[in-house]
Design an enzyme around this catalytic site. Structure first.
Site: not given
Length: 477
Positions: A78, A84, A87, A166, A296, A331, A353, A402, A429
């Site tokens: 990239c 940026c 990442c 990208c 996701q 969740y 939820e 989650d 995560c």
């Protein structure tokens, strides 16, 4: 005299050798024992770095020269990598990314949970696609004399960084980005200023179905009135053959939240479809994904993640042994995990939820897939509802957690330690907050069986983890 506690000063250019990758995505070297954190370093790099800050016990530095690259260093494809904020790890090989993500999970368990990770943390499962995997992007916008720019913010700034292609986002999203930039040039719109609280257009976004190929394009505006909406739709339809729907999200409030509470459909059904394979002997699931639905971002790897969750719940591909368990999906969002588990043989799944729109989407998805008799969704906060549900359910229970990145509320852990369901499958995560919550659960009577990392976010330092815990009262303290 002994060595100084601060052997480095701002502006120094020490020669360093990178030792490892750490939580947050930076690399770690040491100078006379002092930890030095360096963005975009690779283990094994011998380099010169310029010190930009010092704190008690550590320093931060930026790479100026690489004298000898580490064996895992690769050339980032990239042209804006390092500028940026999207990442951090494009310079790391695929094998090294998997290795260091596993190591970061192990380090969190060791440091935070006080658990030895040997024989517990499995090797990181790889994403089938290493590049161009993102199925959703939310672009910041900027209007200058050169026209409209859509991109991501430079780290710790509000400067928009854009690129023609990208390396992470799906090619259909790149096409949508360029189509939006071109379409906006033909409209008389003003860019929103957070400082002045003026302007119309706040941001833009797009989602694409990994299997379906359906495309949603959305704009976020400060006001509802949009006289040029039809012209925008016309311009986009001219350039995007896969365009399924166009939506407008109205976000009147100040602040940096991405979206507001009101969404209007400008073209199409207002949703895109996605399909999930649940196993060779099970019928695929069809999901409707709305503008505010969480799904996701790596559509290519989501089945790998959900399969690992199902296995941790005792629902292997061939189906459960005996009657499937009653699973509470805390969740639950728009119900993707709950429906996947029901399709794999769970006896009953109850989702919790807090967002009403997400619960409604989940119920719709259950009906479309013929699973409404085995799945129910309840609207409310997990911390308020979980204890009551655990009290009401008489059969053996499995809980899927989650939570958001901040982890579980204290009341959620308290409810689990009061009612001690047989199995907890904790999806996260954020290895740090997951390890914090695991520490409380294991201190209260649970035993950590296994942690499965999944690389849902290649080229970044983020990793998804599935932790399986079992109630083990003999270990309770």
């Amino acid at each position: 005299m002994g060595k100084s506690l601060q052997p480095l000063r701002v502006g120094d250019r020490p020669a360093l050798q990178v030792e490892e990758m750490v939580v947050g995505g930076e690399s770690l070297a040491r100078y006379e024992g002092l930890p030095v954190f360096i963005p975009f370093g690779v283990p094994g790099d011998r380099l010169i770095a310029r010190v930009i800050s010092t704190k008690p016990g550590y320093a931060r530095a930026l790479i100026e020269e690489i004298d000898a690259p580490g064996v895992a260093r690769e050339e980032p494809p990239c042209d804006v990598f390092g500028v940026c904020g999207g990442c951090q790890w494009q310079m790391l090989s695929r094998a090294a990314q998997a290795q260091w993500k596993k190591a970061i999970v192990e380090d969190s368990l060791r440091r935070i949970a006080g658990i030895s990770p040997e024989n517990i943390v499995a090797d990181c499962l790889s994403s089938p696609e290493f590049w161009h995997y993102r199925n959703k992007v939310h672009w910041a916008i900027e209007h200058t004399a050169d026209g409209w720019k859509l991109g991501l913010f430079e780290p710790r700034s509000h400067r928009v960084v854009t690129t023609s292609a990208c390396a992470l986002q799906h090619p259909t999203l790149t096409a949508a980005q360029h189509a939006l930039e071109a379409a906006l040039e033909t409209l008389q719109l003003t860019a929103y200023s957070e400082q002045k609280q003026t302007g119309f257009l706040r941001s833009t976004f797009a989602k694409v179905g990994h299997r379906s190929g359906e495309l949603m394009v959305g704009i976020v505006t400060r006001e509802a009135s949009f006289p040029q909406a039809n012209l925008l739709v016309e311009r986009l339809r001219e350039q995007l053959p896969h365009l399924t729907t166009v939506v407008q999200n109205v976000h009147r409030s100040a602040g940096n939240k991405l979206m507001g509470p009101e969404t209007r459909t400008l073209y199409g059904p207002g949703v895109i479809k996605e399909e999930l394979n649940t196993g060779p002997t099970h019928r695929p699931l069809t999901l409707s994904i709305s503008p505010v639905s969480f799904f996701q971002v790596n559509g290519a790897a989501v089945e790998i993640l959900y399969d690992a969750i199902a296995n941790a719940c005792g629902l292997p591909k061939e189906g459960p042994v005996g009657t499937g368990p009653h699973i509470i999906d805390a969740y639950s969002g728009t119900g993707a995990i709950a429906l996947f588990l029901a399709a794999r043989g769970a006896g009953k799944v109850t989702g919790i939820e807090i967002i009403t729109a997400a619960t409604n989407d989940a119920a719709h998805n259950a009906s479309v897939n013929g699973l409404e008799s085995r799945v129910q969704f309840i609207t409310g906060a997990v911390e308020n509802l979980l204890g009551g549900l655990l009290h009401e359910i008489s059969e053996k229970q499995t809980i899927v957690l989650d939570p958001p990145r901040k982890g579980c509320e204290t009341a959620v852990i308290d409810a689990l330690l009061t009612h001690h369901p047989e199995r907890i499958v904790y999806v996260s995560c954020n290895p740090a907050t997951q390890a914090r919550d695991i520490k409380r659960l294991t201190a209260g009577g649970y035993q950590l069986q296994r942690v499965q990392p999944v690389d849902m976010f290649p080229q970044t330092a983020h990793v998804e983890c599935i932790a399986e815990l079992r109630w083990s009262p003999n270990t309770q303290i």
